[in-house]
Design a protein around this motif. Structure first.
Motif, PDB file in Angstrom:
ATOM      1  N   THR A  52       0.730  -1.197  -0.101  1.00 47.64           N
ATOM      2  CA  THR A  52      -0.118   0.095  -0.020  1.00 47.64           C
ATOM      3  C   THR A  52       0.841   1.236   0.141  1.00 47.64           C
ATOM      4  OG1 THR A  52      -0.184  -0.097   2.475  1.00 47.64           O
ATOM      5  CG2 THR A  52      -2.059  -1.197   1.058  1.00 47.64           C
ATOM      6  N   GLY A  53       0.314   2.272   0.423  1.00 44.00           N
ATOM      7  CA  GLY A  53       0.980   3.510   0.292  1.00 44.00           C
ATOM      8  C   GLY A  53       0.804   4.321  -1.031  1.00 44.00           C
ATOM      9  N   SER A  54       1.614   5.460  -1.299  1.00 48.83           N
ATOM     10  CA  SER A  54       1.340   6.212  -2.540  1.00 48.83           C
ATOM     11  C   SER A  54       1.851   5.334  -3.568  1.00 48.83           C
ATOM     12  CB  SER A  54       1.754   7.437  -2.524  1.00 48.83           C
ATOM     13  OG  SER A  54       1.357   8.194  -1.274  1.00 48.83           O
ATOM     14  N   THR A  55       3.102   4.914  -3.295  1.00 44.05           N
ATOM     15  CA  THR A  55       3.986   4.273  -4.343  1.00 44.05           C
ATOM     16  C   THR A  55       3.406   3.286  -5.350  1.00 44.05           C
ATOM     17  OG1 THR A  55       5.642   4.696  -2.715  1.00 44.05           O
ATOM     18  CG2 THR A  55       6.335   3.290  -4.592  1.00 44.05           C
ATOM     19  N   LEU A  82       0.910  -6.924   2.515  1.00 39.86           N
ATOM     20  CA  LEU A  82       1.888  -7.039   3.399  1.00 39.86           C
ATOM     21  C   LEU A  82       1.675  -6.704   4.798  1.00 39.86           C
ATOM     22  CD1 LEU A  82       4.530  -4.734   1.590  1.00 39.86           C
ATOM     23  CD2 LEU A  82       5.275  -6.817   2.384  1.00 39.86           C
ATOM     24  N   TYR A  96      -5.850   0.098   5.332  1.00 38.91           N
ATOM     25  CA  TYR A  96      -5.105  -0.531   4.073  1.00 38.91           C
ATOM     26  C   TYR A  96      -6.124  -1.290   3.258  1.00 38.91           C
ATOM     27  CZ  TYR A  96      -0.463   0.988   5.251  1.00 38.91           C
ATOM     28  OH  TYR A  96       0.466   2.088   5.552  1.00 38.91           O
ATOM     29  N   GLY A 150       6.891  -1.167  -1.246  1.00 37.89           N
ATOM     30  CA  GLY A 150       7.410   0.172  -1.387  1.00 37.89           C
ATOM     31  C   GLY A 150       8.363   0.111  -0.133  1.00 37.89           C
ATOM     32  N   ILE A 151       8.889   1.482   0.423  1.00 36.41           N
ATOM     33  CA  ILE A 151       9.888   1.605   1.322  1.00 36.41           C
ATOM     34  C   ILE A 151       9.567   2.938   2.136  1.00 36.41           C
ATOM     35  CG2 ILE A 151      11.387   2.927  -0.211  1.00 36.41           C
ATOM     36  CD1 ILE A 151      13.783   1.365   1.422  1.00 36.41           C
ATOM     37  N   HIS A 156      11.929   1.140   6.179  1.00 40.43           N
ATOM     38  CA  HIS A 156      11.289  -0.231   6.535  1.00 40.43           C
ATOM     39  C   HIS A 156      10.624  -0.781   5.313  1.00 40.43           C
ATOM     40  CE1 HIS A 156       7.706   2.832   7.461  1.00 40.43           C
ATOM     41  NE2 HIS A 156       7.341   2.284   6.296  1.00 40.43           N
ATOM     42  N   GLY A 158       7.087  -3.265   4.264  1.00 39.35           N
ATOM     43  CA  GLY A 158       5.882  -3.496   5.061  1.00 39.35           C
ATOM     44  C   GLY A 158       6.019  -2.546   6.126  1.00 39.35           C
ATOM     45  N   PHE A 159       5.663  -3.031   7.543  1.00 35.39           N
ATOM     46  CA  PHE A 159       6.072  -2.340   8.737  1.00 35.39           C
ATOM     47  C   PHE A 159       7.102  -2.776   9.523  1.00 35.39           C
ATOM     48  CE2 PHE A 159       1.555  -0.015   8.456  1.00 35.39           C
ATOM     49  CZ  PHE A 159       2.366   1.190   8.305  1.00 35.39           C
ATOM     50  N   THR A 179       7.787   7.332  10.956  1.00 40.10           N
ATOM     51  CA  THR A 179       6.787   6.693  10.155  1.00 40.10           C
ATOM     52  C   THR A 179       5.366   7.208  10.375  1.00 40.10           C
ATOM     53  OG1 THR A 179       8.103   4.421  10.034  1.00 40.10           O
ATOM     54  CG2 THR A 179       5.545   4.487   9.593  1.00 40.10           C
ATOM     55  N   LYS A 220      13.021   9.631  -0.871  1.00 42.47           N
ATOM     56  CA  LYS A 220      13.242   8.445  -1.096  1.00 42.47           C
ATOM     57  C   LYS A 220      14.702   8.124  -1.251  1.00 42.47           C
ATOM     58  CE  LYS A 220       9.256   7.112   0.663  1.00 42.47           C
ATOM     59  NZ  LYS A 220       8.144   6.263  -0.161  1.00 42.47           N
TER      60      LYS A 220
HETATM   61  N1  LIG Z   1       3.417   0.103   5.419  1.00 42.18           N
HETATM   62  C1  LIG Z   1       3.667   1.174   4.394  1.00 42.18           C
HETATM   63  C2  LIG Z   1       4.809   0.695   3.485  1.00 42.18           C
HETATM   64  O1  LIG Z   1       4.372  -0.456   2.884  1.00 42.18           O
HETATM   65  C3  LIG Z   1       5.060   1.716   2.544  1.00 42.18           C
HETATM   66  O2  LIG Z   1       5.846   1.177   1.652  1.00 42.18           O
HETATM   67  C4  LIG Z   1       5.373   2.921   3.002  1.00 42.18           C
HETATM   68  C5  LIG Z   1       5.768   4.091   1.977  1.00 42.18           C
HETATM   69  O3  LIG Z   1       4.553   4.789   1.812  1.00 42.18           O
HETATM   70  P1  LIG Z   1       4.564   5.600   0.405  1.00 42.18           P
HETATM   71  O4  LIG Z   1       4.444   4.755  -0.559  1.00 42.18           O
HETATM   72  O5  LIG Z   1       3.051   6.392   0.723  1.00 42.18           O
HETATM   73  O6  LIG Z   1       5.828   6.486   0.560  1.00 42.18           O
HETATM   74  O7  LIG Z   1       4.373   3.527   3.876  1.00 42.18           O
HETATM   75  C6  LIG Z   1       3.605   2.551   4.993  1.00 42.18           C
HETATM   76  O8  LIG Z   1       4.742   2.549   5.917  1.00 42.18           O
END
Ligand SMILES: N[C@@H]1[C@@H](O)[C@H](O)[C@@H](COP(=O)(O)O)O[C@@H]1O
Length: 632
Positions: A52-55, A82, A96, A150-151, A156, A158-159, A179, A220
């Protein structure tokens, strides 16, 4: 690990750099489609681990498109997500579960029983068993074929926050403070961000047969370089991906910008010494050996892989002076150009004076955060300064701020209609209060409430800019439709946004445009606003006024810039810095949303740039606002 060429020798994992996040997402979507179709042809399921996340939003959009337009079916796909926040219901706007359904599952033909997402509502006492069962289900499905990641800025995946071991499994974790700070915007305040989450472990992730980690935007870049180039360690869980036989990082240019091959290419191979690369190398060397530029010796260069730079452009004495002068010439107290002065070595042209200046602010406070001191100077130096706030910023207003304002309006009305005029304002305020009272934490704001919050931000923006000397009639609020009709992570700019921008440019015909957001996460508001500007500039390329128009980028509040990349540095005295901070403080609704207030961060960044100029051996200012010239 034999995939590297010379320039990638520091990288311990395979990295593919794409020009844009869209291009990278399309490449991964094609790979997924091949996997899904191959498995379908063999009568088997494709097991995919999702993030999940914006990525991954662009990836999911592309998969939905392929489903609709190219007949890609997900009937044989099984998914495992995840992670999930613990302690919020599925219906919560930030769960999520909801994210995955809104972004992907509701738009494709995946069987509901094939979707697996950690359950954030499992009671604490049952979590351990629940997690073991999740692992069992992954095994029973035959293991994960392709895991998408994503990261986070802490490194991290996932978490799995720093401290997570390579053998960790699905479990309940406590979220890191960075986070939670990063999630504060989505939850409208850090205090509302859950403290715990359920996540697949690093070990669970490493069991996948193939892993693709995605990352976009400059924020990032640091963590991508560390995860790829530093030895694997629990302090940076993404670095464990180096130990996987088939892991790839798929990044855009901005996210690749801290890799050694991009940032310090002379350390990993032969380079052509362009003027900008020489400048970067000398600035880096001065910082690295902690010497001002004019004290760098030939030995400093040769000991740090720059012998060929000396051969081409040395000796050190000459090179030092040249770069010293180049950086010296970026400093100016005349951001709109100094009238009547010789401008051969000044960042901005002297004529015409005064200039028509347009400052674009993605959300109402970005302008003063990035360039409050410069706005004040431009006004003082007689330029025609227009500010345009591109979006209303209403999504960034906490409910209690709106409630306070509504209470205030009702109070005014109750204290006697004669004095206040009573009427429609108070009626609106009562409606707003009703909406606030009946609103669940899971839903977006109704249109009236969003407008009301937007009005609040307009008031703050006017106050902030008034304190910089900008008069109210020169402040425009574009309320770009992509923002009004969307919410975080779901924005989509279109023709109407670009039309609005083009109309403003043609009306003002500016000599200078100040903008921000060029290398941010492409789904962030500043990045979308910048992209709208870029398209508007492309459309107006042949207009007469464009021949005499320069575009300057100001820094987003969240990041430092290397001095070698700065084209114009506008210094501030201690008095000017405190005036800037006062201006920022007018954005009251933005206060207290995260630890480290915006005004503190902005001041700190400006002081950091000033310190970098000082340490390089230039003047010692209190603070500096940096700018880069943008070229199409
Ligand atoms: N648990 C999610 C991660 O899985 C994700 O990679 C990260 C980055 O989020 P974004 O993609 O919004 O930068 O956010 C959260 O912590």
């Amino acid at each position: 690990m034999n995939h590297t060429i010379e320039s990638q020798q520091r990288e311990r994992v395979r990295i593919h750099v794409h020009d844009t996040a869209d291009e990278a997402s399309r490449a991964l979507a094609r790979e997924i489609a091949v996997l899904v179709r191959d498995r379908a042809a063999a009568g088997r399921a494709a097991v995919i681990g999702l993030a999940t996340g914006s990525t991954p939003v662009r990836l999911y959009r592309e998969l939905v498109r392929m489903h609709r337009e190219e007949g890609l079916s997900f009937k044989n796909v099984v998914t495992f997500n995840l992670d999930e926040y613990h302690g919020i219901p599925r219906a919560h706007a930030e769960s999520y579960w909801r994210f995955m359904h809104e972004q992907l599952f509701d738009h494709i033909d995946i069987p509901p029983a094939a979707v697996h997402i950690p359950d954030g509502t499992v009671p604490r006492a049952a979590v351990f068993d629940w997690c073991r069962d999740y692992e069992r289900q992954i095994k029973e499905a035959g293991g994960i074929d392709l895991q998408i990641l994503g990261i986070g800025r802490t490194g991290h995946i996932g978490f799995n926050e720093p401290g997570s071991g390579a053998d960790s499994r699905t479990r309940l974790v406590t979220l890191d403070s960075m986070t939670r700070r990063d999630a504060a915007r989505d939850f409208l305040g850090e205090a509302n961000v859950p403290r715990h989450a359920i996540t697949m472990g690093v070990g669970t992730i490493l069991d996948a047969r193939r892993i693709v980690l995605l990352a976009w935007g400059g924020a990032k870049a640091r963590v991508i370089a560390d995860a790829a180039e530093k030895p694997p360690s629990e302090t940076l869980p993404a670095s464990f991906l180096q130990q996987h036989p088939d892991a790839t990082f798929l990044v855009d240019r901005a996210a690749a910008s801290e890799l050694t091959r991009v940032r310090l290419p002379w350390l990993v191979g032969h380079v052509g010494w362009s003027p900008s690369l020489s400048r970067r190398a000398v600035a880096w060397l001065s910082r690295h050996v902690k010497k001002p530029v004019l004290k760098l010796l030939d030995d400093d260069y040769t000991e740090h892989g720059m012998a060929d730079l000396l051969t081409e452009q040395g000796p050190a004495y000459m090179l030092n002076i040249r770069i010293f002068n180049e950086l010296q010439h970026t400093i100016t107290g005349w951001p709109g150009g100094k009238p009547g002065a010789d401008d051969t070595h000044r960042p901005e042209r002297a004529a015409p004076h005064p200039k028509r200046v347009l400052v674009l602010s993605p959300e109402p406070s970005d302008d003063v955060l990035g360039m409050g001191g410069t706005i004040r100077r431009l006004v003082e130096q007689g330029h025609h300064v227009t500010i345009a706030s591109q979006t209303s910023g209403n999504l960034g207003v906490p409910d209690d701020e709106a409630a306070t304002l509504a209470d205030f309006m009702i109070e005014l009305d109750d204290s006697g209609p004669r004095e206040t005029g009573g009427g429609s304002g108070a009626a609106l305020a009562r409606l707003i209060k009703q909406q606030l009272d009946s609103k669940s934490a899971f839903d977006g704001d109704p249109p009236e409430l969003r407008r009301f919050k937007g009005v609040l931000r307009r008031g703050e923006e006017r106050a902030a800019l008034r304190s910089c000397g900008v008069s109210t009639e020169n402040i425009h609020f574009l309320d770009l439709p992509f923002y009004e009709q969307g919410r975080y992570r779901q924005f989509r700019a279109g023709g109407a946004d670009v039309d609005t921008m083009v109309a403003l440019l043609r009306k003002l015909e500016p000599h200078q445009i100040f903008a921000t957001g060029d290398s941010e996460d492409p789904s962030s508001v500043p990045a979308i606003c910048f992209d709208v500007l870029r398209q508007a500039l492309a459309r107006t390329r042949d207009d007469g006024w464009r021949r005499d128009c320069r575009v300057w980028l100001y820094r987003s509040p969240a990041r430092d810039w290397d001095i070698a990349g700065i084209d114009m540095a506008v210094p501030m005295s201690p008095m000017e810095l405190s005036a800037k901070i006062q201006s920022i403080r007018h954005h009251k609704s933005q206060r207290g949303q995260q630890t480290g207030e915006a005004w503190q961060q902005a001041g700190h960044h400006d002081q950091t740039v000033a310190r970098a100029y000082d340490e390089f051996g230039l003047a010692n200012y209190e603070a500096i606002e940096p700018f880069r010239q943008w070229k199409e």
